[in-house]
Design a protein around this motif. Structure first.
Motif, PDB file in Angstrom:
ATOM      1  N   TYR A  42       0.852  -1.186   0.000  1.00 53.17           N
ATOM      2  CA  TYR A  42       0.000   0.000   0.000  1.00 53.17           C
ATOM      3  C   TYR A  42       0.889   1.238   0.000  1.00 53.17           C
ATOM      4  O   TYR A  42       1.968   1.236   0.593  1.00 53.17           O
ATOM      5  CB  TYR A  42      -0.910   0.042   1.241  1.00 53.17           C
ATOM      6  CG  TYR A  42      -1.749  -1.188   1.407  1.00 53.17           C
ATOM      7  CD1 TYR A  42      -1.292  -2.262   2.170  1.00 53.17           C
ATOM      8  CD2 TYR A  42      -2.999  -1.287   0.812  1.00 53.17           C
ATOM      9  CE1 TYR A  42      -2.055  -3.402   2.322  1.00 53.17           C
ATOM     10  CE2 TYR A  42      -3.779  -2.427   0.961  1.00 53.17           C
ATOM     11  CZ  TYR A  42      -3.295  -3.484   1.723  1.00 53.17           C
ATOM     12  OH  TYR A  42      -4.066  -4.604   1.852  1.00 53.17           O
ATOM     13  N   GLN A 102      -4.609  -1.385 -12.666  1.00 54.38           N
ATOM     14  CA  GLN A 102      -6.011  -1.757 -12.530  1.00 54.38           C
ATOM     15  C   GLN A 102      -6.749  -0.667 -11.756  1.00 54.38           C
ATOM     16  O   GLN A 102      -6.597  -0.558 -10.538  1.00 54.38           O
ATOM     17  CB  GLN A 102      -6.174  -3.103 -11.835  1.00 54.38           C
ATOM     18  CG  GLN A 102      -7.623  -3.582 -11.789  1.00 54.38           C
ATOM     19  CD  GLN A 102      -7.799  -4.933 -11.139  1.00 54.38           C
ATOM     20  OE1 GLN A 102      -6.938  -5.398 -10.395  1.00 54.38           O
ATOM     21  NE2 GLN A 102      -8.915  -5.589 -11.397  1.00 54.38           N
ATOM     22  N   VAL A 119      -4.538  -0.043  -8.502  1.00 54.68           N
ATOM     23  CA  VAL A 119      -3.690  -1.147  -8.078  1.00 54.68           C
ATOM     24  C   VAL A 119      -2.700  -1.433  -9.205  1.00 54.68           C
ATOM     25  O   VAL A 119      -3.103  -1.537 -10.373  1.00 54.68           O
ATOM     26  CB  VAL A 119      -4.515  -2.414  -7.766  1.00 54.68           C
ATOM     27  CG1 VAL A 119      -3.593  -3.580  -7.406  1.00 54.68           C
ATOM     28  CG2 VAL A 119      -5.490  -2.145  -6.624  1.00 54.68           C
ATOM     29  N   GLY A 166       0.002  -7.218  -5.858  1.00 53.77           N
ATOM     30  CA  GLY A 166      -0.334  -5.855  -6.244  1.00 53.77           C
ATOM     31  C   GLY A 166       0.071  -4.817  -5.219  1.00 53.77           C
ATOM     32  O   GLY A 166       0.292  -5.122  -4.040  1.00 53.77           O
ATOM     33  N   ARG A 201      -1.435  -1.178  -3.920  1.00 51.20           N
ATOM     34  CA  ARG A 201      -2.566  -0.240  -3.981  1.00 51.20           C
ATOM     35  C   ARG A 201      -2.042   1.168  -3.754  1.00 51.20           C
ATOM     36  O   ARG A 201      -1.500   1.454  -2.682  1.00 51.20           O
ATOM     37  CB  ARG A 201      -3.613  -0.576  -2.928  1.00 51.20           C
ATOM     38  CG  ARG A 201      -4.283  -1.906  -3.149  1.00 51.20           C
ATOM     39  CD  ARG A 201      -5.275  -2.223  -2.034  1.00 51.20           C
ATOM     40  NE  ARG A 201      -5.791  -3.585  -2.167  1.00 51.20           N
ATOM     41  CZ  ARG A 201      -6.971  -3.894  -2.661  1.00 51.20           C
ATOM     42  NH1 ARG A 201      -7.773  -2.929  -3.068  1.00 51.20           N
ATOM     43  NH2 ARG A 201      -7.369  -5.150  -2.740  1.00 51.20           N
ATOM     44  N   GLN A 241     -10.096 -12.883  -8.676  1.00 50.31           N
ATOM     45  CA  GLN A 241      -9.463 -11.844  -7.861  1.00 50.31           C
ATOM     46  C   GLN A 241     -10.267 -11.649  -6.580  1.00 50.31           C
ATOM     47  O   GLN A 241     -11.276 -10.957  -6.554  1.00 50.31           O
ATOM     48  CB  GLN A 241      -9.360 -10.523  -8.638  1.00 50.31           C
ATOM     49  CG  GLN A 241      -8.525  -9.469  -7.917  1.00 50.31           C
ATOM     50  CD  GLN A 241      -8.343  -8.202  -8.730  1.00 50.31           C
ATOM     51  OE1 GLN A 241      -9.278  -7.708  -9.354  1.00 50.31           O
ATOM     52  NE2 GLN A 241      -7.121  -7.667  -8.723  1.00 50.31           N
ATOM     53  N   SER A 295     -10.809 -10.253  -2.583  1.00 52.16           N
ATOM     54  CA  SER A 295     -10.675  -8.894  -2.059  1.00 52.16           C
ATOM     55  C   SER A 295      -9.229  -8.551  -1.715  1.00 52.16           C
ATOM     56  O   SER A 295      -8.869  -7.362  -1.639  1.00 52.16           O
ATOM     57  CB  SER A 295     -11.571  -8.703  -0.839  1.00 52.16           C
ATOM     58  OG  SER A 295     -11.275  -9.678   0.137  1.00 52.16           O
ATOM     59  N   SER A 296      -8.393  -9.549  -1.538  1.00 51.95           N
ATOM     60  CA  SER A 296      -6.974  -9.300  -1.246  1.00 51.95           C
ATOM     61  C   SER A 296      -6.247  -8.695  -2.444  1.00 51.95           C
ATOM     62  O   SER A 296      -5.182  -8.099  -2.285  1.00 51.95           O
ATOM     63  CB  SER A 296      -6.285 -10.602  -0.836  1.00 51.95           C
ATOM     64  OG  SER A 296      -6.382 -11.557  -1.870  1.00 51.95           O
ATOM     65  N   GLY A 297      -6.802  -8.858  -3.629  1.00 48.91           N
ATOM     66  CA  GLY A 297      -6.256  -8.183  -4.799  1.00 48.91           C
ATOM     67  C   GLY A 297      -5.452  -9.027  -5.755  1.00 48.91           C
ATOM     68  O   GLY A 297      -5.246  -8.632  -6.899  1.00 48.91           O
ATOM     69  N   GLU A 298      -4.962 -10.171  -5.324  1.00 47.27           N
ATOM     70  CA  GLU A 298      -4.126 -10.978  -6.216  1.00 47.27           C
ATOM     71  C   GLU A 298      -4.963 -11.653  -7.293  1.00 47.27           C
ATOM     72  O   GLU A 298      -6.054 -12.114  -7.042  1.00 47.27           O
ATOM     73  CB  GLU A 298      -3.394 -12.044  -5.397  1.00 47.27           C
ATOM     74  CG  GLU A 298      -2.410 -12.868  -6.183  1.00 47.27           C
ATOM     75  CD  GLU A 298      -1.542 -13.738  -5.288  1.00 47.27           C
ATOM     76  OE1 GLU A 298      -1.622 -13.603  -4.055  1.00 47.27           O
ATOM     77  OE2 GLU A 298      -0.768 -14.539  -5.829  1.00 47.27           O
TER      78      GLU A 298
END
Lengths: 116, 112
Positions: free
Chosen positions: A10, A37, A89, A110, A112, B39, B41-44
């Motif tokens: 983050y 993204q 992201v 990722g 953010r 995908q 909620s953790s984003g990966e």
């Protein structure tokens, strides 16, 4: 086998500041990708490397974004200066083969980014 | 230019039931690959399943199967026996030459 690593997870910055993201692909993977993204959208390719060379950077906003993969392993993506619309992201992915082959890309967790 | 369309912004399914997530694509190339990613909620982005344009059989991976209809240019994902952990965003993607393009995604919610 370790997956794709990214850091930081983050980041919050103010507009006009600079920021850098790091990615370490799966060991031995020749091709590395950076995606952006935006919330509510699918990932969009920013740049693609094969080893330490750029294969495709046609969608990279080159006036503010830069990326490198100097030794053909890990990579850094930089934004300078950041704009509000850069909040997104940033995903890094890698694949084992050469660029242009159709194969699975493996993604990292990722980063953010929030630009205030 | 290649284009991926996912027409379902959100889907609900009851636990243990099957669900189909739609994906259509547009390309003039003969050689391409179709992918589905999950995908949470953790984003990966987690790779689920792959279908090559020349593959005659539909791809299957455990509870995931891909309903590939080449003439209609569709590549729908079928998840059987849904589980609560299947709740996530699902993205269809197509790869050809140097490019992988993603659809806008479908948010799947599994109800207990």
């Amino acid at each position: 086998e370790a997956g794709v690593a990214q850091s930081p997870r983050y980041k919050i910055i103010e507009k006009r500041q600079s920021v850098a993201f790091w990615c370490n692909p799966i060991s031995g993977h020749a091709t590395l990708y950076w995606y952006q993204q935006i919330l509510g959208q699918g990932p969009k390719l920013l740049i693609q490397f094969q080893n330490n060379g750029v294969v495709d950077d046609s969608q990279l906003p080159k006036d503010r974004f830069s990326a490198e993969r100097l030794k053909g392993v890990d990579s850094t993506l930089k934004i300078q200066p950041a704009k509000l619309e850069d909040s997104a992201v940033y995903l890094c992915a890698s694949s084992p083969g050469l660029a242009g082959t159709i194969e699975t890309q493996y993604f990292g967790p990722g980063t953010r980014l929030l630009v205030l | 230019a290649q284009k991926i369309t996912q027409t379902q912004p959100g889907m609900f399914v009851q636990e243990k039931e099957a669900v189909t997530l739609d994906c259509t694509y547009d390309t003039s190339d003969q050689s391409y690959g179709l992918f589905w990613y999950k995908q949470p909620s953790s984003g990966e982005m987690i790779f689920l399943i792959y279908q090559g344009s020349y593959d005659e059989q539909n791809a299957t991976e455990g509870r995931y199967s891909l309903n590939f209809q080449k003439a209609r240019k569709s590549a729908n994902l079928v998840i059987s026996a849904s589980q609560l952990g299947d709740s996530a965003m699902y993205f269809c993607a197509m790869s050809q030459n140097l490019d992988m393009r993603f659809g806008a995604g479908t948010r799947l919610t599994v109800k207990p």
